[in-house]
Enzyme design. Structure first.
Site, mmCIF file in Angstrom:
data_model
loop_
_atom_site.group_PDB
_atom_site.id
_atom_site.type_symbol
_atom_site.label_atom_id
_atom_site.label_comp_id
_atom_site.label_asym_id
_atom_site.label_seq_id
_atom_site.Cartn_x
_atom_site.Cartn_y
_atom_site.Cartn_z
ATOM 1 N N LEU A 6 -9.703 -48.862 -6.785
ATOM 2 C CA LEU A 6 -10.136 -50.231 -6.489
ATOM 3 C C LEU A 6 -8.978 -51.183 -6.755
ATOM 4 O O LEU A 6 -8.261 -51.023 -7.746
ATOM 5 C CB LEU A 6 -11.322 -50.627 -7.372
ATOM 6 C CG LEU A 6 -12.623 -49.881 -7.153
ATOM 7 C CD1 LEU A 6 -13.631 -50.265 -8.231
ATOM 8 C CD2 LEU A 6 -13.182 -50.169 -5.787
ATOM 9 N N THR A 8 -9.135 -54.077 -7.851
ATOM 10 C CA THR A 8 -9.394 -54.848 -9.062
ATOM 11 C C THR A 8 -9.351 -54.010 -10.334
ATOM 12 O O THR A 8 -9.519 -54.545 -11.430
ATOM 13 C CB THR A 8 -10.775 -55.516 -8.966
ATOM 14 O OG1 THR A 8 -11.762 -54.503 -8.733
ATOM 15 C CG2 THR A 8 -10.807 -56.546 -7.846
ATOM 16 N N CYS A 9 -9.115 -52.727 -10.220
ATOM 17 C CA CYS A 9 -9.107 -51.822 -11.381
ATOM 18 C C CYS A 9 -7.718 -51.826 -12.028
ATOM 19 O O CYS A 9 -6.730 -51.463 -11.394
ATOM 20 C CB CYS A 9 -9.493 -50.417 -10.928
ATOM 21 S SG CYS A 9 -9.350 -49.159 -12.212
ATOM 22 N N ASP A 10 -7.649 -52.236 -13.290
ATOM 23 C CA ASP A 10 -6.365 -52.282 -13.991
ATOM 24 C C ASP A 10 -5.706 -50.905 -14.072
ATOM 25 O O ASP A 10 -4.493 -50.789 -13.911
ATOM 26 C CB ASP A 10 -6.545 -52.834 -15.411
ATOM 27 C CG ASP A 10 -6.847 -54.317 -15.428
ATOM 28 O OD1 ASP A 10 -6.519 -55.003 -14.432
ATOM 29 O OD2 ASP A 10 -7.407 -54.790 -16.430
ATOM 30 N N ARG A 13 -4.126 -50.045 -10.810
ATOM 31 C CA ARG A 13 -2.900 -50.828 -10.603
ATOM 32 C C ARG A 13 -1.736 -50.247 -11.396
ATOM 33 O O ARG A 13 -0.610 -50.166 -10.907
ATOM 34 C CB ARG A 13 -3.126 -52.294 -10.960
ATOM 35 C CG ARG A 13 -3.948 -53.015 -9.904
ATOM 36 C CD ARG A 13 -3.920 -54.499 -10.113
ATOM 37 N NE ARG A 13 -4.756 -54.863 -11.250
ATOM 38 C CZ ARG A 13 -5.555 -55.905 -11.286
ATOM 39 N NH1 ARG A 13 -5.618 -56.721 -10.265
ATOM 40 N NH2 ARG A 13 -6.285 -56.169 -12.331
#
Length: 105
Positions: A6, A8-10, A13
């Site tokens: 995702l 938005t997933c740290d 990333r």
């Protein structure tokens, strides 16, 4: 190499930053091929579902009782992330073991 996750997933990333040659596939927007989901579940049956996610907490008890493959096909964000596919190998999560296997310091 493909990294399923995702935006938005740290953790996703961080993994993507460490694997600059990986192709990022957003599981919400682009989905995950059924064959990849089935392989991942077969390889990681106990770790496949992210039961700490907001999506999981929003499911009713009846929905949680459904087979994991059905749930992930319907709600891709329930899959533990990142799922990294390289050749015929799959890696789940961004643990020290996964980093080591992929040659990331």
């Amino acid at each position: 190499m493909k990294l399923y996750g995702l935006k938005t997933c740290d953790t996703c990333r961080k993994a993507l930053k460490s694997l600059p040659d990986a192709v990022f596939v957003d599981v919400r927007k682009d989905g995950v091929p059924e064959v990849v989901i089935e392989r991942a579940y077969a390889q990681f049956p106990d770790k496949f579902l992210n039961t700490r996610s907001t999506t999981w907490r929003s499911l009713s008890e009846d929905e949680r009782a459904r087979p994991p493959l059905e749930l992930v096909k319907e709600h891709p964000s329930l899959m533990k992330r990142p799922l990294i596919e390289t050749g015929d190998q799959l890696y789940l999560g961004w643990t020290a073991d996964v980093k080591s296997a992929l040659g990331v310091a």
